[in-house]
Design an enzyme around this catalytic site. Structure first.
Site, PDB file in Angstrom:
ATOM      1  N   GLU A   4     -21.804  10.447  26.805  1.00  0.00           N
ATOM      2  CA  GLU A   4     -21.182  11.042  28.163  1.00  0.00           C
ATOM      3  C   GLU A   4     -22.482  11.339  29.274  1.00  0.00           C
ATOM      4  O   GLU A   4     -22.184  11.480  30.534  1.00  0.00           O
ATOM      5  CB  GLU A   4     -20.553  12.838  27.861  1.00  0.00           C
ATOM      6  CG  GLU A   4     -21.490  13.584  27.332  1.00  0.00           C
ATOM      7  CD  GLU A   4     -20.753  14.786  27.305  1.00  0.00           C
ATOM      8  OE1 GLU A   4     -20.598  15.443  28.237  1.00  0.00           O
ATOM      9  OE2 GLU A   4     -20.374  15.421  26.107  1.00  0.00           O
ATOM     10  N   SER A  28     -16.674  22.071  31.250  1.00  0.00           N
ATOM     11  CA  SER A  28     -16.382  23.551  30.260  1.00  0.00           C
ATOM     12  C   SER A  28     -17.652  24.087  30.271  1.00  0.00           C
ATOM     13  O   SER A  28     -17.702  25.384  30.287  1.00  0.00           O
ATOM     14  CB  SER A  28     -15.719  22.469  29.042  1.00  0.00           C
ATOM     15  OG  SER A  28     -14.862  21.970  29.477  1.00  0.00           O
ATOM     16  N   ARG A  49     -32.121  15.501  28.338  1.00  0.00           N
ATOM     17  CA  ARG A  49     -31.380  16.639  28.396  1.00  0.00           C
ATOM     18  C   ARG A  49     -32.320  17.859  28.213  1.00  0.00           C
ATOM     19  O   ARG A  49     -32.631  18.220  27.104  1.00  0.00           O
ATOM     20  CB  ARG A  49     -30.052  16.751  27.399  1.00  0.00           C
ATOM     21  CG  ARG A  49     -29.023  17.892  27.654  1.00  0.00           C
ATOM     22  CD  ARG A  49     -28.184  18.203  26.548  1.00  0.00           C
ATOM     23  NE  ARG A  49     -27.121  18.797  26.999  1.00  0.00           N
ATOM     24  CZ  ARG A  49     -26.967  20.339  26.382  1.00  0.00           C
ATOM     25  NH1 ARG A  49     -28.029  20.587  25.675  1.00  0.00           N
ATOM     26  NH2 ARG A  49     -26.056  20.932  26.826  1.00  0.00           N
ATOM     27  N   SER A  72     -24.500  21.074  31.287  1.00  0.00           N
ATOM     28  CA  SER A  72     -25.610  20.324  30.649  1.00  0.00           C
ATOM     29  C   SER A  72     -26.761  19.998  31.910  1.00  0.00           C
ATOM     30  O   SER A  72     -26.450  20.032  33.084  1.00  0.00           O
ATOM     31  CB  SER A  72     -25.328  19.137  30.191  1.00  0.00           C
ATOM     32  OG  SER A  72     -24.596  19.032  29.073  1.00  0.00           O
TER      33      SER A  72
END
Ligand SMILES: Nc1ncnc2c1ncn2[C@@H]1O[C@H](COP(=O)(O)OP(=O)(O)OP(=O)(O)O)[C@@H](O)[C@H]1O
Ligand SMILES: CC(C)(CO)[C@@H](O)C(=O)NCCC(=O)O
Length: 565
Positions: free
Chosen positions: A286, A382, A397, A385
């Site tokens: 993702e 939701s 990340r 990140s």
């Protein structure tokens, strides 16, 4: 049964059916981002001239449907699918130069406009009925063109927890996104939201009745001249089986088709796609897809990314942090000078919003001294990140938080009983969080001057709901609670973003994710917070297709990128 042929309602029904299937029935490729809350869908509809001749990526023909994406947390990803390895700036410039000739333009198709016009007014009525909030319409029409807090000119604060933006300076309705090539940018936003209300029926029976309320939005299509059109849809992830029913009913995806999919749902629902529709998902990570989609939008859709011109709104209300110069001079003078080129005071947002510095850097890479990299991506879905991006395929990340878009929606739903995100945003825009939040002024009786904390800084979110020694009654309306939720989540994201941006040494923070959909209050807060805490060095950048970057990335992952150059 459908409406009578020739009748006005038939015409509307046809338009709606077209809208329902727009871009899908002729789609040559599909990209999905199946997130925790929303599933974002991108259809690529090729122009007739190239129909059927879209080259696939090599691995599309050697697809491994169970391939695990690379891990995310804490890993550094260096050109995993790039033959070049780590991308140096000079390599990047070369490629970008080649791509600029294919700059994309966007337009709104008539069917979208038609639907948006009729249905946005439907929804306005619904909101007014539901909330009785004048100004709801402003907000529900989205980030572009409407403030939703017009008329409320409360103070900004000196702290990271911005209480509320003030004096954004534009007359209601005059705020516009960056210049567009075609009229209808606001129609796009209206249509996104309106489609929640303006459900489509085709009346032909079959599975469509089951999915008539599926699509929640339709962002503006992106036209790739000479190649085709990208169409955007969304639905709630819990309705994934309705989506599969739609694909079956209209043969949108042939049974042996492999489609690019990302998000946690690409793994979770892979068997459902296969069992119920014979569709194989080519799973892509993702965050890789997110960055691929952002890269595509920033490079090709010239006016998709934008930033707010904060100087136009400052109006002296923001207090500078202690010991900070009025204008920093740390080598970012160019940015500051660009600010000066924009009008201050009560300028319209048409002037206050401009295309993003990322896009400008992309456009100017030939011979430019400055690279767009590194920059930070903060994806507010939701959950949240946070990624540091050092090149097209080089990223890490660096953090995240569970206090994200679903925290806001969940809390507002629980506290107020509201049913939709749009309703929550509209409520929040009309609320007064000072009835809920404890401010520095509530504690100090004024500014905490020694530490540079203005009286209006939020000292404790929701702190006023506990009033020791009081009568226990708090004069907080549902709208006040919604506003406090919005500020709490947004300020927390902004604060984390700034910490990571400083640690990463970046000048630009790109905020993405569907939490920002039509959420002008949050975008302004983030812009002001970034501007304030960086002393004007950093810029907050946003995307029009704020939640669809991942789906674009999933779609592109299955195609030969050279096709889009
Ligand atoms: N129509 C809508 N319905 C529900 N939530 C919406 C809607 N529009 C915007 N949102 C906001 O968008 C958030 C979801 O954003 P996004 O689609 O980017 O994340 P996701 O992919 O579902 O989540 P994650 O990436 O964490 O798995 C919701 O939590 C909510 O705050
Ligand atoms: C789990 C994901 C990556 C799914 O998109 C996202 O919701 C997220 O980043 N949540 C925050 C997780 C954290 O606390 O870092």
């Amino acid at each position: 049964m459908g409406p009578d042929p020739g009748s006005a309602s038939c015409h509307v029904a046809e338009l709606r059916q077209t809208y329902l299937l727009e871009g899908a029935s002729n789609a040559a490729s599909v990209g999905l981002d199946i997130g925790g809350t929303l599933c974002k869908v991108v259809f690529f509809e090729p122009d007739n001239a190239v129909n059927g001749s879209i080259p696939s990526a090599q691995y599309d023909r050697e697809v491994e449907v169970d391939t695990e994406g690379p891990g995310v947390s804490g890993r550094r990803n260096e050109c995993q699918d790039s033959p070049e390895g780590i991308c140096g700036v000079s390599e990047l410039r070369g490629r970008v130069n080649g791509q600029r000739g294919a700059a994309l333009r966007t337009l709104v198709e008539e069917t979208n406009l038609e639907n948006s016009r009729s249905s946005s007014s439907d929804h306005s009525r619904q909101l007014e009925d539901g909330n009785g909030k004048p100004g709801s319409e402003n907000v529900q029409n989205g980030a572009e063109g409407h403030d939703g807090v017009a008329g409320t000119s409360r103070q900004e604060t000196s702290g990271g927890n911005i209480l509320e933006e003030s004096k954004w300076g534009s007359p209601e309705g005059s705020e516009q996104p960056p210049p567009r090539k075609r009229d209808g940018g606001n129609g796009d936003r209206a249509s996104e939201d309106s489609s929640e209300k303006d459900r489509c029926r085709d009346g032909s029976g079959g599975g469509v009745d089951d999915v008539e309320n599926l699509w929640m939005s339709s962002h503006e299509p992106i036209v790739l001249p000479g190649k085709g059109t990208l169409h955007f849809k969304r639905f709630e992830t819990w309705r994934v089986e309705d989506f599969l029913a739609l694909t079956r009913t209209h043969s949108l995806v042939s049974r042996d088709k492999v489609i690019g999919a990302t998000g946690g749902g690409a793994k979770k629902f892979a068997h459902v796609f296969h069992e119920q529709a014979g569709i194989q998902l080519r799973k892509e990570d993702e965050l890789k897809c997110l960055l691929k989609g952002i890269d595509f939008l920033v490079r090709h859709a010239e006016d998709d990314s934008f930033e707010y011109e904060i100087d136009a709104y400052r109006g002296g209300a923001i207090q500078r942090p202690l010991h900070s110069p009025e204008h920093s001079d740390d080598g970012s003078g160019d940015d500051r000078r660009q600010h000066k080129a924009f009008p201050s005071g009560k300028g319209s947002l048409a002037r206050g919003i401009r295309s993003s510095s990322l896009t400008r850097l992309g456009a100017a890479l030939e011979g430019a001294e400055e690279s767009a990299y590194p920059y930070l991506v903060v994806n507010i879905g939701s959950g949240v990140s946070i990624l540091r991006v050092d090149g097209r395929h080089v990223y890490e990340r660096v953090g995240g938080t569970s206090l994200g878009g679903s925290t806001f929606l969940g809390l507002v739903s629980a506290l107020t009983g509201c049913k939709t995100f749009r309703e929550a945003i509209a409520m929040a825009a009309g609320g007064d969080s000072t009835n809920v939040d404890m401010l520095v002024g509530d504690i100090y009786g004024g500014d905490y001057t020694e530490m540079g904390l203005a009286a209006t800084v939020v000292a404790s979110s929701f702190g006023k709901l506990v009033q020791p020694g009081g009568d226990g009654k708090v004069a907080a309306s549902p709208a006040d609670l919604a506003k406090a939720c919005l500020l709490m989540v947004t300020n927390n994201v902004g604060s984390l973003a700034m910490l990571h941006a400083k640690a990463a040494g970046v000048k630009r923070i790109l905020f993405a994710g569907s939490f920002l959909h039509g959420n002008k209050v949050a975008m302004k807060l983030l812009s002001v917070a970034v501007e304030f805490w960086s002393k004007g060095v950093m810029k907050a950048v946003f995307l029009r297709h704020e939640g669809h970057a991942g789906a674009i990335g999933a779609l592109l992952s299955g195609l030969d990128e050279a096709f889009f150059l």
